[in-house]
Motif scaffolding. Structure first.
Motif, PDB file in Angstrom:
ATOM      1  N   ASP A  75       0.833  -1.198   0.000  1.00  0.00           N
ATOM      2  CA  ASP A  75       0.000   0.000   0.000  1.00  0.00           C
ATOM      3  C   ASP A  75       0.879   1.263   0.000  1.00  0.00           C
ATOM      4  O   ASP A  75       1.648   1.503   0.933  1.00  0.00           O
ATOM      5  N   VAL A  76       0.748   2.077  -1.050  1.00  0.00           N
ATOM      6  CA  VAL A  76       1.588   3.278  -1.177  1.00  0.00           C
ATOM      7  C   VAL A  76       1.326   4.263  -0.032  1.00  0.00           C
ATOM      8  O   VAL A  76       2.255   4.816   0.552  1.00  0.00           O
ATOM      9  N   PHE A  77       0.042   4.448   0.305  1.00  0.00           N
ATOM     10  CA  PHE A  77      -0.327   5.380   1.370  1.00  0.00           C
ATOM     11  C   PHE A  77       0.362   5.013   2.697  1.00  0.00           C
ATOM     12  O   PHE A  77       0.993   5.853   3.347  1.00  0.00           O
ATOM     13  N   SER A  78       0.274   3.744   3.058  1.00  0.00           N
ATOM     14  CA  SER A  78       0.896   3.316   4.312  1.00  0.00           C
ATOM     15  C   SER A  78       2.404   3.508   4.280  1.00  0.00           C
ATOM     16  O   SER A  78       3.019   3.948   5.257  1.00  0.00           O
ATOM     17  N   ARG A  79       2.985   3.177   3.129  1.00  0.00           N
ATOM     18  CA  ARG A  79       4.446   3.298   3.031  1.00  0.00           C
ATOM     19  C   ARG A  79       4.887   4.756   3.116  1.00  0.00           C
ATOM     20  O   ARG A  79       5.925   5.076   3.729  1.00  0.00           O
ATOM     21  N   LEU A  80       4.083   5.637   2.534  1.00  0.00           N
ATOM     22  CA  LEU A  80       4.422   7.063   2.633  1.00  0.00           C
ATOM     23  C   LEU A  80       4.404   7.519   4.093  1.00  0.00           C
ATOM     24  O   LEU A  80       5.284   8.253   4.541  1.00  0.00           O
ATOM     25  N   LEU A 223      20.261  10.335  -2.177  1.00  0.00           N
ATOM     26  CA  LEU A 223      21.166   9.207  -1.954  1.00  0.00           C
ATOM     27  C   LEU A 223      20.406   7.891  -2.055  1.00  0.00           C
ATOM     28  O   LEU A 223      20.888   6.922  -2.657  1.00  0.00           O
ATOM     29  N   SER A 224      19.197   7.848  -1.474  1.00  0.00           N
ATOM     30  CA  SER A 224      18.406   6.620  -1.543  1.00  0.00           C
ATOM     31  C   SER A 224      18.005   6.325  -2.975  1.00  0.00           C
ATOM     32  O   SER A 224      18.017   5.184  -3.431  1.00  0.00           O
ATOM     33  N   PHE A 225      17.657   7.387  -3.694  1.00  0.00           N
ATOM     34  CA  PHE A 225      17.244   7.233  -5.084  1.00  0.00           C
ATOM     35  C   PHE A 225      18.380   6.636  -5.908  1.00  0.00           C
ATOM     36  O   PHE A 225      18.172   5.795  -6.781  1.00  0.00           O
ATOM     37  N   LEU A 226      19.599   7.045  -5.599  1.00  0.00           N
ATOM     38  CA  LEU A 226      20.758   6.528  -6.315  1.00  0.00           C
ATOM     39  C   LEU A 226      21.139   5.133  -5.846  1.00  0.00           C
ATOM     40  O   LEU A 226      22.078   4.538  -6.346  1.00  0.00           O
ATOM     41  N   GLY A 227      20.423   4.637  -4.834  1.00  0.00           N
ATOM     42  CA  GLY A 227      20.724   3.313  -4.325  1.00  0.00           C
ATOM     43  C   GLY A 227      21.883   3.313  -3.338  1.00  0.00           C
ATOM     44  O   GLY A 227      22.433   2.278  -2.999  1.00  0.00           O
ATOM     45  N   SER A 234      12.784  -0.842   3.232  1.00  0.00           N
ATOM     46  CA  SER A 234      12.394   0.331   4.021  1.00  0.00           C
ATOM     47  C   SER A 234      11.656   1.343   3.145  1.00  0.00           C
ATOM     48  O   SER A 234      11.964   1.490   1.973  1.00  0.00           O
ATOM     49  N   PRO A 235      10.675   2.021   3.717  1.00  0.00           N
ATOM     50  CA  PRO A 235       9.777   2.883   2.936  1.00  0.00           C
ATOM     51  C   PRO A 235      10.321   4.284   2.746  1.00  0.00           C
ATOM     52  O   PRO A 235       9.565   5.232   2.791  1.00  0.00           O
ATOM     53  N   ASP A 236      11.624   4.427   2.553  1.00  0.00           N
ATOM     54  CA  ASP A 236      12.185   5.762   2.339  1.00  0.00           C
ATOM     55  C   ASP A 236      11.605   6.343   1.050  1.00  0.00           C
ATOM     56  O   ASP A 236      11.476   5.658   0.037  1.00  0.00           O
TER      57      ASP A 236
END
Lengths: 287, 328
Positions: A75-80, A223-227, A234-236
């Motif tokens: 669920d995207v909402f929960s992860r956000l 940084l997370s986006f770049l891996g 984790s829902p970063d």
């Protein structure tokens, strides 16, 4: 008379409390604290039966997953909501880390002057000329990507900015007579630095930290986006965007909603930071 | 000198030179001064702005702004111990304990964002002399300097105090550890006249109670007349005249002293335009050869422009000395 009235109006606009900024930040902090109870699902909960569901208001969406689900049926909402805690924790940890180094270095540099000042300031120059992202890649390859790595990387990369500002403030505060009087009373340099100079720069620091949280959220998301940062599951927010990137043609909501979340949080902190600067800086208040 | 005089000698300064090394050259802010202060006396140090009064006091405290300023020569003897040979740590023990200081502007000499109690406490934290709780000691400090309802005021911040009250707090901090020497650097300059006289009375009382010697730095001759027993006149980094207060006002010896006294307005005396000393003090960057005052002195002789006058004793008993060729 008319002129006067106009003037008053103008002033009122300048000092208005930024409801938008405060509500963004307030909402964000609310999610950080109460997220566990609000989020309908756990961030690791997955359900293959309902993967790639669009948001509720589109065809095929359901109220069970308001903002849709991702490729694993999460669920995207929960992860956000859970992600807000990650973002803030990492941002605060980063700032605490380099803020402390920066403040100590800045105080030493500004207060001691002379050779100490020169060494620290040249170190700052050196540090600032090192690109943070490349430093991050090097450190990640050494330590492996994790939230801790992000904190360490950002933490040791960011201190020169703080050190410079603290040094500048310190230089002007140092000129005051109360510092001389503290000397006369027999205070040591360290005591004067931390119990007389430091409280005087607290205002500046509050503003600086508020403005910085926004930047930190962006930097950690990058940084997370770049891996290089936090790792799945984790829902970063940055990580969520990275994972959704490959489905952008078919499932735009996987990228857009985390992006909007980042935008709102950063915008909120920036507005509140600007507002705090205005009300905490006596010179600005007089305007 | 006899044994007796040496005994109540508190501070003796010999040939003190404090210079500032700037890009434009060496500024001789204090250029060879000698004086001594006996125990429990109030000595006035007068002179115009930039004559080196404040730098003299900072030199005694060893707080000359570094790295530009430096004490290049001389001795500062406190009870026959040279302060210039002390380590930084030893000096810290002396400051606030044996020598204390009151600064000019009370509103900026307290940290505006720390409670008064905390700042007074600072003095005790390093020099554990008396017993009792820190709070009690701080309240006593305020009581000593007659701040009304000290129990309540102790929780206030300096900006909640008026200028006169702030100066009382600063004086209280200065005398908290009953120092042997209190340096007051223009303690009344920033205050209005009625408060000035209250503060001077307070200092006089404090001096009588604690027996501390006070070095009163000022440019106000009225202040000197009110509380000092001896005066020293400083001009361009040197002391030009030392005299007991009464002698100084009756028969000033140095032309500069004469000028200073003449330029004070006297109530009820119609003199038209007030007397002023023509010209400006010389630049301390390249002081002229000879007497620094020579260019402004209407009694200057030829020798005044070429050679600095020696110190001449006019009255040994009263300790009246002057550096001027007119008396040579």
């Amino acid at each position: 008379m008319l002129f006067k009235k106009n003037n008053k109006k103008q002033r009122k606009v300048n000092n208005r409390i930024p409801f938008v900024g405060i509500s963004f930040v307030g909402g964000f902090l609310f999610l950080v604290v109460f997220g566990n109870w609000i989020a309908p699902y756990d961030y690791e909960y997955w359900d293959m039966a309902s993967m790639m569901l669009p948001p509720a208001w589109l065809d095929g969406g359901s109220m069970a997953h308001v903002l849709g689900t991702d490729a694993l049926g999460r669920d995207v909402f929960s992860r956000l909501i859970h992600g807000s805690r990650f973002s803030l924790l990492i941002a605060v940890a980063c700032i605490a880390c380099y803020g402390t180094i920066g403040v100590i270095m800045g105080l030493l540099s500004g207060f001691m002057g002379g050779i100490t000042d020169m060494v620290i300031m040249r170190l700052c120059d050196l540090w600032m000329s090192m690109p943070a992202i490349i430093l991050a890649i090097i450190l990640v390859s050494l330590m492996g990507p994790s939230a801790l790595t992000v904190i360490i990387v950002v933490g040791i990369a960011g201190w020169p900015g703080y050190a410079r500002i603290v040094r500048g403030e310190c230089l002007s505060i140092k000129q005051n007579d109360f510092i001389r009087l503290a000397r006369v009373a027999g205070c040591s340099n360290f005591r004067i630095m931390f119990s007389h100079v430091f409280p005087n720069i607290a205002n500046t620091l509050i503003v600086l930290v508020t403005l910085n949280i926004g930047q930190m959220i962006i930097l950690t998301a990058t940084l997370s986006f770049l891996g290089l940062g936090t790792q799945p599951p984790s829902p970063d927010w940055g990580l969520m965007m990275n994972e959704g990137r490959q489905y952008i043609n078919s499932a735009w909501w996987l990228v857009v909603f985390p992006g909007v979340a980042i935008l709102m949080a950063v915008l909120g902190f920036n507005i509140v930071g600007d507002w705090l600067r205005e009300i905490l800086d006596p010179k600005q208040k007089l305007r | 000198m006899t044994e007796n005089i040496n005994k109540d000698l508190l501070l003796k300064i010999q040939g003190l030179k404090t210079h500032f090394f700037t890009k434009r050259g060496v500024v001789k802010a204090v250029d060879g001064i000698d004086f001594s202060i006996r125990k429990g006396e109030i000595v006035g140090l007068v002179g115009e702005s930039g004559s080196g009064k404040s730098i003299t006091s900072l030199s005694i405290m060893r707080l000359v702004p570094k790295p530009a300023g430096e004490i290049v020569e001389g001795k500062i003897l406190l009870d026959n111990e040279n302060l210039l040979e002390k380590s930084a740590e030893e000096m810290r023990q002396i400051r606030g304990n044996r020598i204390s200081m009151i600064l000019q502007d009370p509103m900026v000499s307290l940290n505006q964002i720390l409670r008064v109690e905390y700042q007074i406490g600072e003095v005790f934290r390093f020099h554990k002399k008396t017993n009792g709780s820190l709070r009690e000691k701080c309240i006593n400090v305020l009581k000593n300097v007659k701040v009304p309802s000290p129990e309540l005021r102790i929780r206030d911040y300096p900006f909640q105090f008026s200028g006169g009250m702030c100066q009382r707090v600063v004086i209280g901090m200065g005398i908290a550890n009953s120092p042997e020497l209190l340096i007051a650097d223009e303690p009344t300059t920033a205050l209005d006249v009625t408060i000035q006289s209250q503060i001077l009375q307070l200092m006089k009382r404090v001096q009588q109670e604690t027996g501390a010697a006070i070095l009163m730095i000022t440019h106000d001759l009225a202040t000197v007349a009110q509380i000092c027993s001896r005066v020293m006149v400083m001009y361009a980094g040197r002391i030009v005249e030392k005299a007991p207060v009464h002698t100084f006002y009756k028969t000033p010896a140095h032309p500069y002293s004469t000028g200073l006294i003449k330029s004070v307005p006297v109530l009820g005396k119609k003199i038209g335009r007030l007397f002023s000393i023509e010209g400006q003090p010389p630049s301390l960057l390249n002081p002229p050869a000879g007497c620094c005052f020579a260019s402004r002195c209407n009694m200057a002789k030829e020798i005044c422009h070429s050679e600095y006058p020696p110190e001449i004793t006019l009255d040994e008993n009263a300790n009246h000395r002057v550096s001027c060729w007119l008396h040579a």
